[in-house]
Design a protein around this motif. Sequence first.
Motif, short mmCIF file in Angstrom:
data_model
loop_
_atom_site.label_atom_id
_atom_site.label_comp_id
_atom_site.label_asym_id
_atom_site.label_seq_id
_atom_site.Cartn_x
_atom_site.Cartn_y
_atom_site.Cartn_z
N GLU A 57 41.31 -24.32 -8.86
CA GLU A 57 42.38 -23.66 -8.11
C GLU A 57 41.84 -22.94 -6.88
OE1 GLU A 57 45.66 -23.74 -8.52
OE2 GLU A 57 45.43 -25.17 -10.16
N ARG B 274 38.10 -27.94 -21.43
CA ARG B 274 39.17 -27.02 -21.83
C ARG B 274 38.57 -25.78 -22.50
NH1 ARG B 274 41.23 -32.44 -21.98
NH2 ARG B 274 39.32 -32.81 -23.14
N GLU C 230 39.44 -24.09 -14.87
CA GLU C 230 40.57 -24.40 -13.99
C GLU C 230 40.61 -23.46 -12.79
OE1 GLU C 230 45.22 -25.78 -14.50
OE2 GLU C 230 44.16 -24.84 -16.16
N ALA D 133 41.79 -23.13 -19.56
CA ALA D 133 41.97 -24.42 -18.88
C ALA D 133 42.71 -25.39 -19.79
CB ALA D 133 40.61 -25.01 -18.49
N ASP E 84 47.03 -24.51 -20.81
CA ASP E 84 46.90 -23.70 -19.61
C ASP E 84 48.06 -22.72 -19.49
OD1 ASP E 84 49.12 -25.08 -18.62
OD2 ASP E 84 47.90 -26.53 -17.54
N ALA F 297 44.36 -31.06 -16.46
CA ALA F 297 44.27 -31.09 -15.01
C ALA F 297 44.22 -32.55 -14.57
CB ALA F 297 43.02 -30.35 -14.53
#
Length: 459
Positions: A178, A224, A174, A228, A307, A231
């Motif tokens: 970002e 994941r 993740e 994470a 997350d 999303a």
Amino acid sequence: RVALAGKTADTGGLSPFQIIPPSSEWEAALHNFRWLRHMREAGTGLAAAHARTLVSDWIRMHGRTIEGQTWDADTVAKRTIAWLQHSGTLLRDADLTFYRAFLRSLAYQIRYLRTVAKGLDEGEPRLRARIALVFAALSLPVSSTRLSQATRNLGRELERQILPDGIHISRNPESVLELLTDLLPLRQTYANQSETPPAPLVAAIERLLPALRFFRHADGSLARFNGAGFAMQERIAAVLRYDESAGAPLSSAPHGGYQRLATGSVCLIADTGKPPPSGASQDAHAGCLSFEFSSGRHSWIVNGGVDRFGPGDFRPLSRTTAAHSTATVNDISSCRFASRGKLSNLAGTPILSGPRHVPVNRQDSDDTQSFAASHDGYAASAGLVHHRQIALTHAGSVIIGRDSFLTPSGKPLRPGSKADVDIRFHLHPKIRMAVNSDGLIELTANRDDTWVFTCTEVA
């Protein structure tokens, strides 16, 4: 009603900055102002006026007192970027009073970031602070020396934190997403100011985009691992539109410690790396040799990804080895976290120790993609090394896996040795499981594929 970070708060007609926040994550999301993009997308004078009112509320209530979540360095960096990116919306038709207050507050926050940036732990917050300072140097009237200094600091941080294969040092998929949502607009800002983007920025983006595709499953979701969680697939797809290479994802990320087996609509991604550095491991998981598997429009085998905005009770659980599709020995995790108190204290704490030796051997042929890896996370506590081999073959219709547990010298355990091994395969909630007429376990999704699970040679 304000919905942020998985929580909804009713303001009762008050400013959202006046109410008691329903969670610390909601509070951070409120104070980082990334939601200003919705005001910009509305494109109306009323939305711009509403945005100015909220910014004015924040400046009046929180703009001069440096305390709490609102002045967390990562929150300040996100807020600075958001105010600069959406300044066109905020300042459209603004009066002189708001204009001056806005610039004074922005300058105050930028000075604060300059002061604290160097002392932040290595990881995403320090990098985002450097990104925010470059945004500020490009967008505000500063000397060329200030811009050059901010650019150099950002370049050094990018080279330190973005590994050669594009994985962030936190090993969090993740984080890749970002950071791209900040770096891509920054690259465009250089162009808008008739400045040449620095080479480290361009190189980092060129590494990060393939890394994002590497972590993208067949169903469009993000793997994941290491912090994470969920999303939005549309958000991932929107960022990947900037990837001009459009080739097949990499099969291996050796620097970041991941392997990918994929063919057709079948994809398997595995964690084959050591824990990240302590300063970047606040969200990292004890999931070495875990994997996720997707096929067609569905995820089938997953990890318990939660997350940083996920439920507080589940975040520490998601970091344990048992929450991953891998093996545990004696029901303990393969990593040791900083807090050894209640399990809830594990949330946001760094990893102190874990696997130190994780050799990986990748072997691909015309019809087979495979890897073999091992880790010594249980060598000290149980005298065991976990070995795992996984192969994707027969045009993606067969997955073969083998787990074995040997002593550090490569010998089988002696009879009577106390080692309780559990191997877990976490099924996605949408997958149904049943035993068929042959006594085999069938995994099915709604009107889609069917996979049969068998287990043999258990000793």
